[in-house]
Design a protein around this motif. Structure first.
Motif, PDB file in Angstrom:
ATOM      1  N   THR A  99     -19.781 -44.818 -22.296  1.00  0.00           N
ATOM      2  CA  THR A  99     -18.587 -44.881 -23.156  1.00  0.00           C
ATOM      3  C   THR A  99     -17.363 -45.054 -22.257  1.00  0.00           C
ATOM      4  O   THR A  99     -17.453 -44.843 -21.035  1.00  0.00           O
TER       5      THR A  99
ATOM      6  N   HIS B 155     -14.843 -43.098 -22.135  1.00  0.00           N
ATOM      7  CA  HIS B 155     -14.546 -41.777 -21.564  1.00  0.00           C
ATOM      8  C   HIS B 155     -15.435 -41.500 -20.347  1.00  0.00           C
ATOM      9  O   HIS B 155     -14.956 -41.047 -19.303  1.00  0.00           O
TER      10      HIS B 155
ATOM     11  N   GLU C  42     -14.384 -43.388 -17.327  1.00  0.00           N
ATOM     12  CA  GLU C  42     -13.182 -42.821 -16.706  1.00  0.00           C
ATOM     13  C   GLU C  42     -13.522 -41.555 -15.908  1.00  0.00           C
ATOM     14  O   GLU C  42     -13.063 -41.386 -14.774  1.00  0.00           O
ATOM     15  N   VAL C  43     -14.356 -40.704 -16.481  1.00  0.00           N
ATOM     16  CA  VAL C  43     -14.730 -39.467 -15.783  1.00  0.00           C
ATOM     17  C   VAL C  43     -15.538 -39.801 -14.518  1.00  0.00           C
ATOM     18  O   VAL C  43     -15.294 -39.242 -13.444  1.00  0.00           O
TER      19      VAL C  43
ATOM     20  N   ARG D  10      -9.769 -48.353 -18.325  1.00  0.00           N
ATOM     21  CA  ARG D  10      -9.693 -46.902 -18.171  1.00  0.00           C
ATOM     22  C   ARG D  10      -9.735 -46.521 -16.686  1.00  0.00           C
ATOM     23  O   ARG D  10      -9.076 -45.573 -16.253  1.00  0.00           O
TER      24      ARG D  10
ATOM     25  N   GLU E  54     -15.954 -31.679 -16.893  1.00  0.00           N
ATOM     26  CA  GLU E  54     -16.158 -32.899 -17.687  1.00  0.00           C
ATOM     27  C   GLU E  54     -17.440 -33.625 -17.280  1.00  0.00           C
ATOM     28  O   GLU E  54     -18.162 -34.141 -18.126  1.00  0.00           O
TER      29      GLU E  54
END
Ligand SMILES: [Zn+2]
Length: 433
Positions: A102, A104, A107-108, A134, A425
């Motif tokens: 995803t 997210h 990005e993590v 991202r 995260e």
């Protein structure tokens, strides 16, 4: 009268660039992200003053290292599958995981890569992956120097369904970061075997329109060459040449399976090469003929590739393997000398990324500076800084990383990242992926 500067950095030893003479008891004066002056501390201290003087004591100041090829978010796949051939590794392990990626997660994963790279002395990197908008935003926020491009290939993926969308994402990134001095976009077709001639022509035209570089995995394995011959009737280098992709604005990643005639052609065209020795070794892709490339004047940078095929983003380790590997393979201890390898990880790497003001510490250049802790046992005694950087140091010896005049890492702490939050995260993602 002394001049006011933003920051002064002092250490017992300084190597301004690969091949330069080391300085002892040296200082760097910095103003607004740029190196204002560099020299013996006795002179610099007289000529400059600041309220922000960082005295690192027993330390070796070096130009920040440049990672010319990675897939940052693949840190999430570290250790997922080892000891497999490239195609099996990709199709059975990496691609199924990537299908669930995803924005997210990208990005993590990228943030985790930034933490690893910054703590290991990498101040600049080149990233080809998905959801690059991202990754770019995160890089901009954290303060690392980056060249980024959406990985472009024909197969639908979590970042875009049709390639037209992928190209639109690549173009949006180029426009958005056109005036950013630290984060810039580039065009990144994934590889010959995942694209078409039409797609590569679109990439070529987009790069020309935006005056930027093209990065592509090329000639990584003999298997890739066989596929290229079967599909296009040509070897990879000839295929790219006929499509007009061999220019000084192209960086070929890997170039393992290349002949001496092909090396000559690459040199003639001013093409750059990103050498990723550990990834090539781990996937048993072969050994790129780097001594011949250096001999012919091809600009060669070093890269870690993604953490899934390395398994770390550590250029000290990469330098070490590079220096040793080609000696062993060529039965010649005089090739890939420490000075050449340090140059690949700094100035030449920056040149591959189209950056002429980083990769060496000199007046007017960007203040991308790292320091190794010279009190660590593996760096004692200090005899030769170049030898230490290539043969003795590891990423854990880095105690200070400055990018564009800003301290991003100092004695184990990140100044622009909430590292404990990042770890939480990553842990949450691990549970859900
Ligand atoms: Zn790669």
């Amino acid at each position: 009268m002394s001049t006011l500067c933003t920051t002064l950095v002092t250490a017992s030893c300084l190597l301004p660039s690969a091949g330069a003479s080391p300085m002892y008891e040296a200082s760097i004066a910095i103003a607004d992200g740029t190196i204002l002056d560099i020299g013996p501390s006795s002179r610099i201290m007289q000529e400059y003053h600041t309220e922000n003087h960082i005295d690192l004591g027993q330390a070796l100041l070096l130009p920040g290292l440049v990672n010319t090829h990675t897939h940052a978010a693949m840190t999430l796949f570290r250790g997922l599958a080892d000891d497999l051939p490239l195609m099996q590794w990709l199709s059975e392990h990496i691609w199924p995981k990537e299908a669930k990626l995803t924005a997210h997660a990208a990005e993590v994963g990228a943030m985790l890569a930034f933490a690893e790279m910054i703590a290991g002395g990498i101040t600049q990197f080149c990233d080809m992956y998905l959801f690059e908008e991202r990754v770019a935003r995160a890089a901009d926020t954290v303060g690392i120097r980056a060249v980024l491009g959406e990985g472009l290939f024909l197969a639908p993926n979590p970042s875009y369904t049709a390639i037209e969308e992928g190209l639109a994402k690549a173009e949006a990134l180029l426009s958005q970061y056109a005036n950013n001095d630290r984060v810039t976009g580039a065009v990144m077709p994934h590889a010959i075997y995942t694209t078409s001639p039409e797609l590569l022509e679109s990439c070529r035209d987009m790069a020309a329109q935006y005056h930027t570089n093209i990065y592509i995995h090329a000639a990584e394995t003999a298997q890739e060459t066989a596929m290229c011959l079967e599909t296009h009737g040509k070897r990879p280098i000839a295929y790219l040449n006929d499509l007009g992709l061999l220019t000084p604005h192209t960086v070929l990643v890997h170039c393992v399976d290349v002949t001496s005639e092909e090396i000559e052609l690459l040199a003639e065209r001013g093409v750059c090469v990103s050498h990723n020795p550990k990834s090539n070794l781990k996937l048993a892709s072969g050994v790129a003929p780097i001594p011949a490339m250096l001999e012919s004047g091809i600009p060669v940078g070093l890269g870690t590739d993604g953490a899934a095929s390395n398994n770390k983003l550590d250029l000290f380790s990469e330098m070490n393997v590079c220096a040793l590997l080609h000696k062993g393979v060529g039965a010649d201890p005089t090739v890939t000398r420490a000075t050449q390898v340090l140059d690949m990880a700094t100035r030449a790497g920056a040149a591959c990324l189209g950056q002429s003001t980083s990769g060496c510490l000199e007046k007017g250049n960007a203040a991308d500076i790292i320091a190794l802790d010279l009190s660590q046992p593996n760096l004692v005694p200090m005899t030769n800084p170049t030898s230490h950087a290539v043969y003795a140091a590891d990423a854990g010896n880095v105690r200070f990383t400055m990018i564009n005049g800003k301290v991003l890492y100092f004695d184990g702490s990140f100044t622009t990242m909430d590292y404990p939050l990042l770890l939480r995260e990553v842990e949450e993602l691990q549970a859900s992926m």
